[in-house]
Design an enzyme around this catalytic site. Structure first.
Site, mmCIF file in Angstrom:
data_model
loop_
_atom_site.group_PDB
_atom_site.id
_atom_site.type_symbol
_atom_site.label_atom_id
_atom_site.label_comp_id
_atom_site.label_asym_id
_atom_site.label_seq_id
_atom_site.Cartn_x
_atom_site.Cartn_y
_atom_site.Cartn_z
ATOM 1 N N CYS A 174 47.905 44.476 38.807
ATOM 2 C CA CYS A 174 47.062 44.988 39.883
ATOM 3 C C CYS A 174 47.877 44.990 41.168
ATOM 4 C CB CYS A 174 45.818 44.117 40.036
ATOM 5 S SG CYS A 174 46.194 42.410 40.533
ATOM 6 N N HIS A 201 49.853 34.053 37.360
ATOM 7 C CA HIS A 201 49.753 33.303 36.113
ATOM 8 C C HIS A 201 50.267 34.124 34.929
ATOM 9 C CE1 HIS A 201 46.577 30.289 37.767
ATOM 10 N NE2 HIS A 201 47.818 29.894 37.966
ATOM 11 N N HIS A 223 47.131 33.351 44.539
ATOM 12 C CA HIS A 223 45.799 32.766 44.374
ATOM 13 C C HIS A 223 45.234 32.204 45.667
ATOM 14 C CE1 HIS A 223 48.234 32.240 40.654
ATOM 15 N NE2 HIS A 223 47.196 32.851 40.135
ATOM 16 N N GLU A 276 42.766 29.395 42.782
ATOM 17 C CA GLU A 276 42.016 30.220 43.719
ATOM 18 C C GLU A 276 40.795 29.475 44.233
ATOM 19 O OE1 GLU A 276 39.225 34.176 43.841
ATOM 20 O OE2 GLU A 276 40.894 34.191 42.415
ATOM 21 N N SER A 322 45.963 32.435 32.773
ATOM 22 C CA SER A 322 45.419 33.569 33.529
ATOM 23 C C SER A 322 43.923 33.685 33.302
ATOM 24 C CB SER A 322 46.116 34.865 33.098
ATOM 25 O OG SER A 322 45.422 35.993 33.584
ATOM 26 N N SER A 332 47.999 40.146 35.513
ATOM 27 C CA SER A 332 49.286 39.543 35.860
ATOM 28 C C SER A 332 50.334 39.744 34.766
ATOM 29 C CB SER A 332 49.109 38.045 36.151
ATOM 30 O OG SER A 332 48.388 37.410 35.110
#
Length: 324
Positions: free
Chosen positions: A22, A51, A84, A136, A233, A278
């Site tokens: 992304c 991750h 994160h 996060e 992840s 990721s």
């Protein structure tokens, strides 16, 4: 061609699109790469930048050093904060030590941080929907004084919340959750507390949403779905769960083609293939090569969205060097 060679079994592969990197992940990786190119190795990174084991190993070879605490970083080398996000204490400590740091926090995570601060400034008690221990979540909790944000992980947690003032509540969410599971929790909160304030849009990021929608679109037709991504992840783990809920007979999370077990393919005629946000595309290509060596492949694509989002890099990494 050997007329007596055994015929390879047929396999239809449905490739999910969108899949893989992304914009936030791409930006974070570029920040580390450009920092190493500009300032030389080593560049320290607080927590894994994203991750994915392959991404982290490649950056280590370039000169990145991954640590969990700023105490493990020297004062005279650049440090990068992961995609994160980090508690406010991290940049505060870096500034106290006069360290040069770059913040690779995904802008969509930063939006959650800003929303939490806005709610706190308005005097609201805040609920964070997310998974305990995820970096996060730790970063979001660390934006405000201890106790200002209450973590809710499950529907049961949501049903047990007893706020100080039911009419003065707000919620934010981790960006990499399952849309369906989170919707159930948010519905419970809104039903119990009709005046609860949520985000203007939604906190689950566009990439997480798009990848889950793509896997939903194809899973009912699949005997097996392979999700390329690391076990650490969150968004990759959610894709496995979504695939099974959407009708796939089986779904597996793999780091790369080397993790595939041939026994999984017993009775498999249609395979779904995707990658977490990721995971680099080269790993998907490696899986396709593994399959092509064993099956007579037919490739279809399930495209549910096209992504054009990009995020700017820190100016210090893109500006030309000052003439001597």
């Amino acid at each position: 061609m050997n007329a007596f060679a055994p015929q390879r079994p047929s396999l239809t592969v449905i490739l999910a699109n969108p899949r893989g990197f992304c914009a936030g992940v791409d930006r974070a990786i570029q920040i580390v790469e450009r920092a190493i190119a500009k300032y030389g190795a080593p560049v320290y990174v607080r927590h894994e930048i994203v991750h994915n084991n392959h991404v982290v190993d490649r950056l280590k070879k370039l000169g990145a050093v991954f640590v969990e605490d700023l105490n493990d970083c020297p004062d005279d080398r650049p440090v990068v904060f992961s995609a994160h996000g980090v508690p406010k204490s991290a940049p505060a400590e870096a500034e106290r030590r006069r360290m040069f740091y770059l913040d690779a926090t995904c802008p969509l995570v930063s939006k959650v941080h800003l929303d939490a601060e806005r709610h706190h400034a308005a005097g609201r008690e805040i609920i964070l929907v997310g998974h305990a221990g995820h970096p996060e979540v730790d970063g979001t909790l660390g934006q405000l004084p201890e106790g200002a944000i209450r973590l809710v992980e499950t529907l049961e947690d949501a049903m047990g919340v007893e706020p100080r003032d039911p009419d003065n509540l707000a919620f934010v969410t981790q960006t990499t959750l399952s849309m369906d599971d989170t919707a159930e929790i948010m519905l419970a909160l809104k039903t119990r507390f009709p005046r609860i304030v949520g985000p203007h849009g939604r906190d689950i990021c566009y990439a997480t949403t798009n990848r889950q929608e793509a896997i939903k679109a194809m899973s009912a037709a699949c005997d097996l779905v392979l999700v390329v991504g690391s076990a650490t992840s969150s968004n990759s783990q959610r894709l496995v769960e979504v695939a099974v809920k959407a009708g796939a007979r089986d779904a597996r999370l793999i780091d790369d083609a080397g993790c595939i077990n041939p026994s999984w393919f017993e009775g498999v005629r249609v395979l779904g293939l995707t990658a977490g946000a990721s995971a680099p595309e080269v790993l998907v290509e490696g899986v396709q090569d593994w399959l092509a060596a064993r099956f007579d492949l037919s490739i279809d694509v399930a495209e549910t969205a096209r992504e054009t989002v990009t995020f700017k890099l820190p100016r210090v990494l893109t500006q030309e060097a000052e003439p001597a």
